[in-house]
Design a protein around this motif. Structure first.
Motif, PDB file in Angstrom:
ATOM      1  N   LEU A  75     -37.639  -9.173 -27.216  1.00 16.62           N
ATOM      2  CA  LEU A  75     -36.689  -9.867 -26.353  1.00 16.62           C
ATOM      3  C   LEU A  75     -35.284  -9.508 -26.803  1.00 16.62           C
ATOM      4  N   VAL A  97     -38.265 -21.462 -25.455  1.00 16.21           N
ATOM      5  CA  VAL A  97     -39.399 -20.681 -25.954  1.00 16.21           C
ATOM      6  C   VAL A  97     -40.622 -21.589 -26.077  1.00 16.21           C
ATOM      7  N   ALA A 107     -40.071 -17.832 -32.730  1.00 15.07           N
ATOM      8  CA  ALA A 107     -38.841 -17.181 -32.280  1.00 15.07           C
ATOM      9  C   ALA A 107     -37.907 -16.874 -33.446  1.00 15.07           C
ATOM     10  N   GLU A 166     -36.681 -13.327 -34.674  1.00 18.89           N
ATOM     11  CA  GLU A 166     -35.255 -13.010 -34.753  1.00 18.89           C
ATOM     12  C   GLU A 166     -34.922 -12.375 -36.104  1.00 18.89           C
ATOM     13  N   PHE A 208     -36.852 -10.470 -31.614  1.00 21.40           N
ATOM     14  CA  PHE A 208     -36.134 -11.284 -30.632  1.00 21.40           C
ATOM     15  C   PHE A 208     -34.647 -11.247 -30.997  1.00 21.40           C
ATOM     16  N   LYS A 255     -30.786 -12.366 -29.888  1.00 23.66           N
ATOM     17  CA  LYS A 255     -29.938 -13.197 -29.031  1.00 23.66           C
ATOM     18  C   LYS A 255     -28.531 -13.243 -29.622  1.00 23.66           C
ATOM     19  N   TRP A 295     -32.714 -21.451 -30.126  1.00 24.26           N
ATOM     20  CA  TRP A 295     -34.071 -21.512 -29.581  1.00 24.26           C
ATOM     21  C   TRP A 295     -34.455 -22.975 -29.410  1.00 24.26           C
TER      22      TRP A 295
END
Length: 265
Positions: A168, A180, A186, A190, A204, A206, A212
């Protein structure tokens, strides 16, 4: 029937078909029987501005058309498509509602302001970064493994249905909270981004100020009190002012405990 011809008004498109051996004379027409059994077609960076005629490529499974000048394309007849690449064009919209067999869709670096993938339930890979998308609904795409939607205009993102997701990338948007199915997963994913050796590995990514969450209503960042009947005295921001605004809040309770919250709505 025999001798039926397909209209190809774009000379660069027709010249590509000549180069591929499907046509012989640049006359805006190609024999339909020469193209309706073609399963794979690659038209990369050929300055094609009009794909009229693509509708008779009925057997197309893989179609790559990156780096052209397309503003629109009609793929409603190409229902067998499994892999579609339309990156680096000038597309304002892309209707793939008839292309229900799509497993991989790439439409990055266009001018898309909407993208509806709700019919594309077999989709495993979606790459739509660098567009102008204000929203993206992937709740029907239960098989999705990779989603690249960075550098759009998204304000929210919900991947709670996409439990097969391994990659992602959603930075460069205006997202404060990503919904999520498992926050711990998550966070682990990450942290995996820091170890990436290439952009296909599970991770992941972001923006750092996004969080999250399982619900994105109100996110508790850290519990610093036991919930034993304490009443809330006031909500203040980080400067000590009472607040009802979105963002960081400190909730002060009558037993002296403080709870940090990040409020989305």
């Amino acid at each position: 029937g025999f001798g039926q011809q397909t209209y190809i008004p774009d000379d660069n498109f027709e010249q590509a078909l000549i180069d591929l051996g499907y046509d012989d004379v640049l006359d805006n027409y190609v024999l339909t029987e020469n193209i309706n059994t073609v399963t794979s077609l690659s038209l990369l960076s050929l300055e094609i501005g009009d794909l009229t005629g693509i509708e008779d490529f009925l057997s197309l499974l893989v179609f790559s058309c990156n780096g052209n000048s397309l503003i629109e394309v009609n793929l409603s007849n190409n229902v067998k498509l499994v892999h579609l690449q339309m990156n680096n064009n000038n597309l304002d919209m892309l209707d793939i509602s008839y292309n229900t067999n799509l497993i991989k869709l790439e439409c990055a670096e266009n001018n898309l302001e909407q993208l509806n993938v709700s019919n594309n339930t077999l989709l495993e890979h979606l790459n739509c970064h660098n567009n102008s998308l204000p929203e993206l609904d992937v709740s029907n795409n239960l098989l999705l493994k990779s989603l690249r939607c960075h550098n759009n205009s998204l304000t929210e993102l919900d991947v709670s249905n996409n439990t097969s997701l391994e990659l992602l990338v959603c930075g460069g948007n205006d997202i404060s909270c990503i919904r999520v199915w498992d926050v711990e997963y998550a966070i682990i994913m990450e942290e995996a981004c820091d170890l990436m050796s290439d952009d296909e590995e599970p991770c992941f990514y972001k923006d750092s100020d996004a969080v999250w969450s399982l619900n994105c209503e109100s996110i508790v960042l850290n519990e610093e009190r036991s919930n034993n009947g304490n009443s809330l005295l006031k909500k203040i921001d980080l400067l000590g002012r009472e607040t009802t605004n979105k963002g960081f809040q400190l909730h002060i309770y009558n037993d002296g405990s403080v709870e940090k919250r990040y409020v989305i709505k």
